[in-house]
Design an enzyme around this catalytic site. Structure first.
Site, short mmCIF file in Angstrom:
data_model
loop_
_atom_site.label_atom_id
_atom_site.label_comp_id
_atom_site.label_asym_id
_atom_site.label_seq_id
_atom_site.Cartn_x
_atom_site.Cartn_y
_atom_site.Cartn_z
CG HIS A 94 4.58 -6.78 -10.54
ND1 HIS A 94 4.39 -6.44 -11.85
CD2 HIS A 94 5.90 -6.92 -10.38
CE1 HIS A 94 5.57 -6.37 -12.45
NE2 HIS A 94 6.51 -6.65 -11.57
CG ASP A 158 6.81 2.36 -1.91
OD1 ASP A 158 6.27 3.47 -1.76
OD2 ASP A 158 7.10 1.61 -0.96
CD GLU A 270 7.18 4.50 1.52
OE1 GLU A 270 8.15 3.73 1.54
OE2 GLU A 270 6.29 4.47 0.64
P1 FAD Z 1 -2.00 -8.33 -10.77
O1 FAD Z 1 -1.03 -9.00 -9.90
O2 FAD Z 1 -1.94 -8.64 -12.19
O3 FAD Z 1 -3.49 -8.57 -10.21
C1 FAD Z 1 -3.79 -8.41 -8.86
C2 FAD Z 1 -5.27 -8.73 -8.60
O4 FAD Z 1 -6.08 -7.75 -9.22
C3 FAD Z 1 -5.71 -10.07 -9.19
O5 FAD Z 1 -6.71 -10.62 -8.38
C4 FAD Z 1 -6.27 -9.69 -10.54
O6 FAD Z 1 -7.23 -10.62 -11.00
C5 FAD Z 1 -6.90 -8.34 -10.22
N1 FAD Z 1 -6.88 -7.42 -11.36
C6 FAD Z 1 -5.84 -7.08 -12.14
N2 FAD Z 1 -6.22 -6.18 -13.05
C7 FAD Z 1 -7.53 -5.94 -12.84
C8 FAD Z 1 -8.50 -5.12 -13.45
N3 FAD Z 1 -8.21 -4.34 -14.48
N4 FAD Z 1 -9.76 -5.14 -12.96
C9 FAD Z 1 -10.10 -5.92 -11.90
N5 FAD Z 1 -9.21 -6.73 -11.29
C10 FAD Z 1 -7.96 -6.74 -11.75
N6 FAD Z 1 1.28 -2.11 -3.48
C11 FAD Z 1 1.03 -0.95 -2.84
O7 FAD Z 1 -0.10 -0.67 -2.50
N7 FAD Z 1 2.04 -0.08 -2.58
C12 FAD Z 1 3.32 -0.31 -2.99
O8 FAD Z 1 4.19 0.51 -2.74
C13 FAD Z 1 3.59 -1.50 -3.68
N8 FAD Z 1 4.83 -1.75 -4.13
C14 FAD Z 1 5.07 -2.90 -4.82
C15 FAD Z 1 6.35 -3.14 -5.31
C16 FAD Z 1 6.62 -4.27 -6.03
C17 FAD Z 1 8.02 -4.52 -6.55
C18 FAD Z 1 5.59 -5.23 -6.25
C19 FAD Z 1 5.88 -6.48 -6.98
C20 FAD Z 1 4.32 -5.01 -5.75
C21 FAD Z 1 4.04 -3.84 -5.04
N9 FAD Z 1 2.77 -3.58 -4.54
C22 FAD Z 1 2.53 -2.40 -3.90
C23 FAD Z 1 1.68 -4.56 -4.65
C24 FAD Z 1 0.82 -4.29 -5.86
O9 FAD Z 1 0.08 -3.10 -5.71
C25 FAD Z 1 -0.21 -5.41 -6.05
O10 FAD Z 1 0.42 -6.65 -6.10
C26 FAD Z 1 -1.00 -5.19 -7.33
O11 FAD Z 1 -2.04 -6.10 -7.40
C27 FAD Z 1 -0.11 -5.37 -8.50
O12 FAD Z 1 -0.72 -4.87 -9.65
P2 FAD Z 1 -0.71 -5.76 -10.94
O13 FAD Z 1 -1.11 -4.87 -12.05
O14 FAD Z 1 0.56 -6.48 -11.10
O15 FAD Z 1 -1.90 -6.74 -10.55
#
Ligand code: FAD
Length: 534
Positions: A94, A158, A270
């Protein structure tokens, strides 16, 4: 370029062959078979942003942290043959700007780790309850599991379809952050596989440098395979209130009051900005109330801007305290300086409250409006410059066509730990509330036809760049979920001492620059040339 691309593929191929063929200097464990290394699938090259599509050479779906460790150790020990191989953990994908992608490298899909959730109530060691949870688990699954025993994490994002490892690599913020700090401040212990393949347990007391480095570390130092998350008693329902404003100053003043003097009266705060009727109406997807009940917001011109503070009060099972909560919520509404005729109230379960964006997702998916490009921008803006920032934003985006949520809400830096890798702006501690920092989320959805390299996406990206440049240079803002591609920009982002610390941690835990290449901070070429120059 083509040469580099080809060469890199050969590197990965060589590495994969070595992983699976027993040979002298690389151990090939029997439980690490070819079946776990799949061909690159498109999903590993797509993220929520839909602006970057970097195809890896291979995808690993590990069944245990040991397999991740083995892969990273192999990359290290086979360095002469695999000297361009990079590895990215992918949580839920994400990210917006390809942060979990690895062009021609190896993507580790963390959801393949067993979804292990272990709840411990009232631990004597920590004086609180906690959950041990795998790094690839979604927050929504941890919520479901912990609610079964009346517990829940206390700091959220969120949206809950994000992984534990993904948000802990960034920060993890939402309307509870002012009270409990970000998710990274609610972790007791981690298991991490470093860039060198070492599997280590870390906490504030054990391997503390790794612990602090990884929290908010943008995946640069290690891969989180287990996290120990603080839990608290879950409320059984939530009083969810929205009040409206037509003046920015009143809106921000009231938010600041809520997170400081009235901190004990609310559990979530918020702020939303509605630039047009469409964004107002779409914000009701999850709020169980009819927007028609807000007559004052209808019939206005398309460009009138409204601000809304959303706050929540948790209710627990004990009756007496709930009566107090009901009066507390009324007292909060009474003390705020909002448009008197515009108050909305709802009472929902804790699960529904936390899963509100999940409900919006369902609606957007049904309209085909979820899988579209998302040129999002997230910033931390010090409270002393938030009004100027709002003006800057409105100069750069068109209120009539803006689509998506625009969040503006305050957090308190005193709830963050400066040892962690997350970067916050320096707040002024002079005037009242000048120590607060605003989270600004410009969460724009682009029309589906706005694909990369089209003028419409280029225009939005240009606007975002202008906002970032001005806000970071003149308004002391910092990007949250930062996306930069040049070394100088990263140095400025971290600041002089922060950058030195970040670099030193990288040299200690991932000296070959193998991890998270999609963040575009360090490159493997650079690590190789440093080694050759020694
Ligand atoms: P990914 O996109 O898969 O990875 C993100 C980064 O972390 C990459 O660099 C990846 O290599 C690294 N990574 C992933 N897993 C691990 C692991 N296990 N160990 C070490 N590194 C790792 N963020 C907020 O803070 N607050 C919010 O309210 C919020 N709302 C959101 C709502 C939506 C609809 C979306 C799409 C995103 C939102 N985000 C929010 C952002 C979100 O927290 C970050 O984009 C987060 O990285 C997404 O988590 P993911 O599991 O999809 O990570």
């Amino acid at each position: 370029m083509e040469f580099a691309f080809l060469l890199n593929h050969i590197n990965v191929l060589l590495l994969l062959v070595m992983l699976c063929v027993p040979c002298g200097f690389i151990q090939c464990p029997t439980d690490f078979g070819v079946s776990n290394i799949l061909q690159a699938t498109p999903s590993a090259s797509v993220d929520f942003g839909r602006m970057y599509f970097n195809l890896p050479a291979a995808v690993l779906r590990p069944k245990s942290p040991r397999e991740i460790s083995f892969l990273l150790k192999s990359v290290r020990s086979s360095s002469p043959f695999s000297n361009r191989v990079t590895v990215a953990a992918r949580g839920a994908g994400h990210s917006i700007n390809g942060q979990a992608q690895a062009l021609d490298g190896i993507v580790i899909e963390m959801d393949s780790l067993p979804d292990h959730i272990e709840i411990h109530s009232n631990s004597e060691e920590y004086g609180c309850s906690y959950a041990d949870v795998s790094g690839g688990t979604l927050w929504i699954d941890l919520l479901r599991e912990s609610l079964k025993v009346g517990l829940a994490p206390r700091s959220w994002t969120d949206y809950l379809y994000l992984t534990i490892g993904g948000t802990l690599s960034n920060g993890g913020i939402s309307g509870q952050t002012f009270k409990h700090g970000p998710q990274v401040a609610n972790v007791l212990q981690l298991d991490v596989v470093t860039g060198q393949g070492e599997l280590l347990t870390c906490s504030k007391a054990q391997n503390s440098e790794l612990f602090y480095a990884v929290l908010g570390g943008l995946g640069q130092f290690g891969i989180i395979t287990r996290a120990r998350i603080v839990l608290e008693e879950a409320p059984h329902k939530v009083k969810w209130v929205r009040v409206f404003y037509d003046e920015f100053e009143k809106f921000t003043r009231d938010q600041e009051l809520l997170v400081t003097a009235m901190e004990g009266m609310v559990d979530y705060v918020e702020g939303l900005t509605f630039l047009n009727q469409h964004s107002l109406l779409s914000s009701f997807a999850a709020f169980p109330s009819d927007p028609d009940l807000l007559p004052g917001l209808h019939g206005e011109s398309n460009t009138s801007i409204y601000y809304c503070i959303e706050f929540a009060v948790h209710c627990h099972h004990k009756k007496a305290s709930n009566v107090q909560k009901a009066t507390m919520e009324e007292e909060v509404v009474r003390r705020l300086n909002h448009i008197r005729s515009l108050v909305q109230r709802a009472e929902v379960s804790y699960f529904d409250f936390l899963n509100r964006v999940g409900m919006e997702e369902e609606k957007l998916r049904s309209k085909g409006a979820w899988d579209v490009p998302h040129p999002w921008l997230n910033l931390f803006v010090p409270s002393f410059s938030i009004t100027t920032f709002k003006d800057l934003l409105l100069q750069n985006i068109s209120p009539t066509t803006f689509e998506g949520p625009l969040l503006i809400y305050p957090i308190r830096p005193d709830k963050w730990d400066a040892n962690m890798s997350v970067v916050l702006p320096r707040a002024h501690a002079g005037k009242r509330n000048d120590s607060l920092i605003y989270v600004v989320g410009v969460l724009r959805s682009a029309p589906p036809e706005c694909v990369p390299e089209t003028p419409c996406l280029n225009r939005i990206e240009q606007q975002n760049r202008r906002i970032v440049e001005t806000a970071t240079r003149w308004l002391s803002a910092k990007q949250y979920l930062p996306a930069y591609s040049r070394r100088r920009q990263w140095e400025e982002h971290f600041g002089e001492s922060g950058w030195l610390r970040f670099q030193a941690r990288k040299a200690q835990f991932d000296p070959l620059n193998v991890l998270a290449p999609g963040q575009r901070i360090f490159s493997r070429w650079e690590a190789d040339s440093k080694k050759n120059n020694r």
